[in-house]
Design a protein around this motif. Structure first.
Motif, PDB file in Angstrom:
ATOM      1  N   VAL A 192     -26.575  16.894  52.197  1.00  0.00           N
ATOM      2  CA  VAL A 192     -26.853  16.345  50.866  1.00  0.00           C
ATOM      3  C   VAL A 192     -27.577  17.377  50.009  1.00  0.00           C
ATOM      4  O   VAL A 192     -27.250  17.561  48.822  1.00  0.00           O
ATOM      5  N   PHE A 193     -28.551  18.080  50.605  1.00  0.00           N
ATOM      6  CA  PHE A 193     -29.245  19.143  49.863  1.00  0.00           C
ATOM      7  C   PHE A 193     -28.257  20.207  49.390  1.00  0.00           C
ATOM      8  O   PHE A 193     -28.331  20.672  48.244  1.00  0.00           O
ATOM      9  N   MET A 194     -27.339  20.604  50.252  1.00  0.00           N
ATOM     10  CA  MET A 194     -26.374  21.634  49.861  1.00  0.00           C
ATOM     11  C   MET A 194     -25.423  21.145  48.782  1.00  0.00           C
ATOM     12  O   MET A 194     -25.094  21.889  47.852  1.00  0.00           O
ATOM     13  N   VAL A 195     -24.974  19.901  48.885  1.00  0.00           N
ATOM     14  CA  VAL A 195     -24.068  19.364  47.868  1.00  0.00           C
ATOM     15  C   VAL A 195     -24.776  19.304  46.523  1.00  0.00           C
ATOM     16  O   VAL A 195     -24.194  19.668  45.486  1.00  0.00           O
ATOM     17  N   VAL A 196     -26.033  18.875  46.516  1.00  0.00           N
ATOM     18  CA  VAL A 196     -26.790  18.833  45.261  1.00  0.00           C
ATOM     19  C   VAL A 196     -26.960  20.243  44.708  1.00  0.00           C
ATOM     20  O   VAL A 196     -26.799  20.482  43.499  1.00  0.00           O
ATOM     21  N   GLY A 197     -27.262  21.202  45.576  1.00  0.00           N
ATOM     22  CA  GLY A 197     -27.470  22.573  45.123  1.00  0.00           C
ATOM     23  C   GLY A 197     -26.218  23.194  44.524  1.00  0.00           C
ATOM     24  O   GLY A 197     -26.299  23.995  43.599  1.00  0.00           O
ATOM     25  N   PHE A 198     -25.047  22.823  45.048  1.00  0.00           N
ATOM     26  CA  PHE A 198     -23.809  23.382  44.504  1.00  0.00           C
ATOM     27  C   PHE A 198     -23.220  22.551  43.371  1.00  0.00           C
ATOM     28  O   PHE A 198     -22.461  23.068  42.552  1.00  0.00           O
ATOM     29  N   ALA A 199     -23.549  21.259  43.304  1.00  0.00           N
ATOM     30  CA  ALA A 199     -22.919  20.377  42.317  1.00  0.00           C
ATOM     31  C   ALA A 199     -23.582  20.449  40.940  1.00  0.00           C
ATOM     32  O   ALA A 199     -22.918  20.220  39.927  1.00  0.00           O
ATOM     33  N   VAL A 200     -24.859  20.732  40.886  1.00  0.00           N
ATOM     34  CA  VAL A 200     -25.559  20.780  39.596  1.00  0.00           C
ATOM     35  C   VAL A 200     -25.122  22.031  38.852  1.00  0.00           C
ATOM     36  O   VAL A 200     -25.166  23.137  39.392  1.00  0.00           O
ATOM     37  N   PRO A 201     -24.688  21.849  37.590  1.00  0.00           N
ATOM     38  CA  PRO A 201     -24.240  23.037  36.831  1.00  0.00           C
ATOM     39  C   PRO A 201     -25.413  23.949  36.473  1.00  0.00           C
ATOM     40  O   PRO A 201     -26.491  23.501  36.133  1.00  0.00           O
ATOM     41  N   ARG A 202     -25.147  25.254  36.563  1.00  0.00           N
ATOM     42  CA  ARG A 202     -26.188  26.245  36.303  1.00  0.00           C
ATOM     43  C   ARG A 202     -26.035  26.914  34.935  1.00  0.00           C
ATOM     44  O   ARG A 202     -26.956  27.579  34.470  1.00  0.00           O
ATOM     45  N   GLY A 203     -24.905  26.783  34.355  1.00  0.00           N
ATOM     46  CA  GLY A 203     -24.655  27.496  33.101  1.00  0.00           C
ATOM     47  C   GLY A 203     -25.039  26.672  31.881  1.00  0.00           C
ATOM     48  O   GLY A 203     -25.235  25.468  31.936  1.00  0.00           O
ATOM     49  N   TYR A 204     -25.150  27.360  30.768  1.00  0.00           N
ATOM     50  CA  TYR A 204     -25.443  26.707  29.493  1.00  0.00           C
ATOM     51  C   TYR A 204     -24.619  27.387  28.420  1.00  0.00           C
ATOM     52  O   TYR A 204     -24.152  28.513  28.570  1.00  0.00           O
ATOM     53  N   ASP A 205     -24.433  26.682  27.346  1.00  0.00           N
ATOM     54  CA  ASP A 205     -23.663  27.221  26.218  1.00  0.00           C
ATOM     55  C   ASP A 205     -24.621  27.873  25.229  1.00  0.00           C
ATOM     56  O   ASP A 205     -25.594  27.263  24.786  1.00  0.00           O
ATOM     57  N   PHE A 206     -24.312  29.092  24.903  1.00  0.00           N
ATOM     58  CA  PHE A 206     -25.124  29.811  23.933  1.00  0.00           C
ATOM     59  C   PHE A 206     -24.775  29.308  22.537  1.00  0.00           C
ATOM     60  O   PHE A 206     -23.608  29.256  22.141  1.00  0.00           O
ATOM     61  N   ASP A 207     -25.791  28.923  21.804  1.00  0.00           N
ATOM     62  CA  ASP A 207     -25.593  28.418  20.435  1.00  0.00           C
ATOM     63  C   ASP A 207     -26.271  29.392  19.462  1.00  0.00           C
ATOM     64  O   ASP A 207     -27.501  29.459  19.391  1.00  0.00           O
ATOM     65  N   PRO A 208     -25.476  30.157  18.712  1.00  0.00           N
ATOM     66  CA  PRO A 208     -26.094  31.140  17.798  1.00  0.00           C
ATOM     67  C   PRO A 208     -26.808  30.494  16.618  1.00  0.00           C
ATOM     68  O   PRO A 208     -27.573  31.152  15.911  1.00  0.00           O
ATOM     69  N   ASN A 209     -26.594  29.215  16.373  1.00  0.00           N
ATOM     70  CA  ASN A 209     -27.231  28.549  15.232  1.00  0.00           C
ATOM     71  C   ASN A 209     -28.653  28.101  15.553  1.00  0.00           C
ATOM     72  O   ASN A 209     -29.398  27.776  14.618  1.00  0.00           O
ATOM     73  N   LYS A 210     -29.050  28.064  16.832  1.00  0.00           N
ATOM     74  CA  LYS A 210     -30.399  27.658  17.197  1.00  0.00           C
ATOM     75  C   LYS A 210     -31.349  28.838  17.030  1.00  0.00           C
ATOM     76  O   LYS A 210     -30.948  29.999  17.106  1.00  0.00           O
ATOM     77  N   ALA A 251     -34.231  31.568  17.987  1.00  0.00           N
ATOM     78  CA  ALA A 251     -34.336  32.423  19.174  1.00  0.00           C
ATOM     79  C   ALA A 251     -35.317  31.848  20.197  1.00  0.00           C
ATOM     80  O   ALA A 251     -35.078  31.914  21.413  1.00  0.00           O
ATOM     81  N   ARG A 252     -36.437  31.276  19.714  1.00  0.00           N
ATOM     82  CA  ARG A 252     -37.406  30.718  20.639  1.00  0.00           C
ATOM     83  C   ARG A 252     -36.828  29.527  21.411  1.00  0.00           C
ATOM     84  O   ARG A 252     -37.095  29.355  22.592  1.00  0.00           O
ATOM     85  N   GLU A 253     -36.051  28.729  20.748  1.00  0.00           N
ATOM     86  CA  GLU A 253     -35.440  27.572  21.409  1.00  0.00           C
ATOM     87  C   GLU A 253     -34.404  28.018  22.444  1.00  0.00           C
ATOM     88  O   GLU A 253     -34.335  27.468  23.547  1.00  0.00           O
ATOM     89  N   MET A 254     -33.596  29.021  22.111  1.00  0.00           N
ATOM     90  CA  MET A 254     -32.613  29.540  23.057  1.00  0.00           C
ATOM     91  C   MET A 254     -33.297  30.236  24.233  1.00  0.00           C
ATOM     92  O   MET A 254     -32.834  30.168  25.373  1.00  0.00           O
ATOM     93  N   GLU A 255     -34.425  30.894  23.970  1.00  0.00           N
ATOM     94  CA  GLU A 255     -35.173  31.523  25.051  1.00  0.00           C
ATOM     95  C   GLU A 255     -35.741  30.470  26.010  1.00  0.00           C
ATOM     96  O   GLU A 255     -35.718  30.651  27.231  1.00  0.00           O
ATOM     97  N   ALA A 256     -36.229  29.371  25.480  1.00  0.00           N
ATOM     98  CA  ALA A 256     -36.742  28.284  26.321  1.00  0.00           C
ATOM     99  C   ALA A 256     -35.619  27.678  27.157  1.00  0.00           C
ATOM    100  O   ALA A 256     -35.803  27.369  28.346  1.00  0.00           O
ATOM    101  N   THR A 257     -34.445  27.505  26.540  1.00  0.00           N
ATOM    102  CA  THR A 257     -33.295  26.976  27.275  1.00  0.00           C
ATOM    103  C   THR A 257     -32.878  27.943  28.379  1.00  0.00           C
ATOM    104  O   THR A 257     -32.581  27.533  29.513  1.00  0.00           O
ATOM    105  N   GLU A 258     -32.869  29.215  28.068  1.00  0.00           N
ATOM    106  CA  GLU A 258     -32.500  30.227  29.057  1.00  0.00           C
ATOM    107  C   GLU A 258     -33.493  30.252  30.214  1.00  0.00           C
ATOM    108  O   GLU A 258     -33.101  30.319  31.388  1.00  0.00           O
ATOM    109  N   ASN A 259     -34.784  30.184  29.905  1.00  0.00           N
ATOM    110  CA  ASN A 259     -35.799  30.155  30.966  1.00  0.00           C
ATOM    111  C   ASN A 259     -35.666  28.898  31.831  1.00  0.00           C
ATOM    112  O   ASN A 259     -35.866  28.954  33.056  1.00  0.00           O
TER     113      ASN A 259
END
Length: 141
Positions: free
Chosen positions: A39-57, A59-67
């Motif tokens: 179950v731990f492994m399935v959760v670790g692989f199933a949760v998405p790790r990526g995010y969509d970069f939004d150039p309209n936001k 920089a501080r907000e995108m940096e917080a999202t990236e962190n």
């Protein structure tokens, strides 16, 4: 025990085993550990790790999202590693229980074991050792 006492005692008392009878529920605990690890492994692989970069936001907000996603990826990697550890631990416990049962099995008596070890039953194919029980074959030249 003296040799005279051994002859007087029944055969059932001669069998000494260091192993106790194992309850079948003992294998349930390591199987649950393995399922938790899965179950731990399935959760670790199933949760998405990526995010969509939004150039309209901003920089501080995108940096917080990236962190946030960097920290999330780190925690998911730890989750996968812990899951692998649980699966390995459960597998080692199950294999230990199976080996204990295999080594403590007293179904074979001394006669069948001595027949198993009797070297006269083995083939000497390809060797120069002669078998006393084999029929004598004369060279016909």
């Amino acid at each position: 025990m003296l040799p005279q006492q051994i002859d007087e005692t029944p055969d059932d008392t001669l069998i000494v085993c260091c192993c106790t009878a194992r309850d079948e529920r003992c294998t349930l605990v390591p199987m649950l550990i393995m399922i938790v690890g899965l179950v731990f492994m399935v959760v670790g692989f199933a949760v998405p790790r990526g995010y969509d970069f939004d150039p309209n936001k901003p920089a501080r907000e995108m940096e917080a999202t990236e962190n946030f996603y960097i920290t999330l990826g780190y925690h998911l990697d730890i989750c996968i590693t812990v899951g692998m550890g649980f699966i390995a631990l459960g597998g080692m416990i199950v294999s230990t229980l199976m080996l204990q049962e295999a080594f403590c099995n007293n179904e074979d008596d001394d006669e069948s074991f001595s027949e198993y070890l009797n070297l006269a039953n083995y083939s000497n194919y390809g060797t120069s050792v002669t078998n006393d029980h084999a029929p004598n074959i004369q060279n016909s030249r």
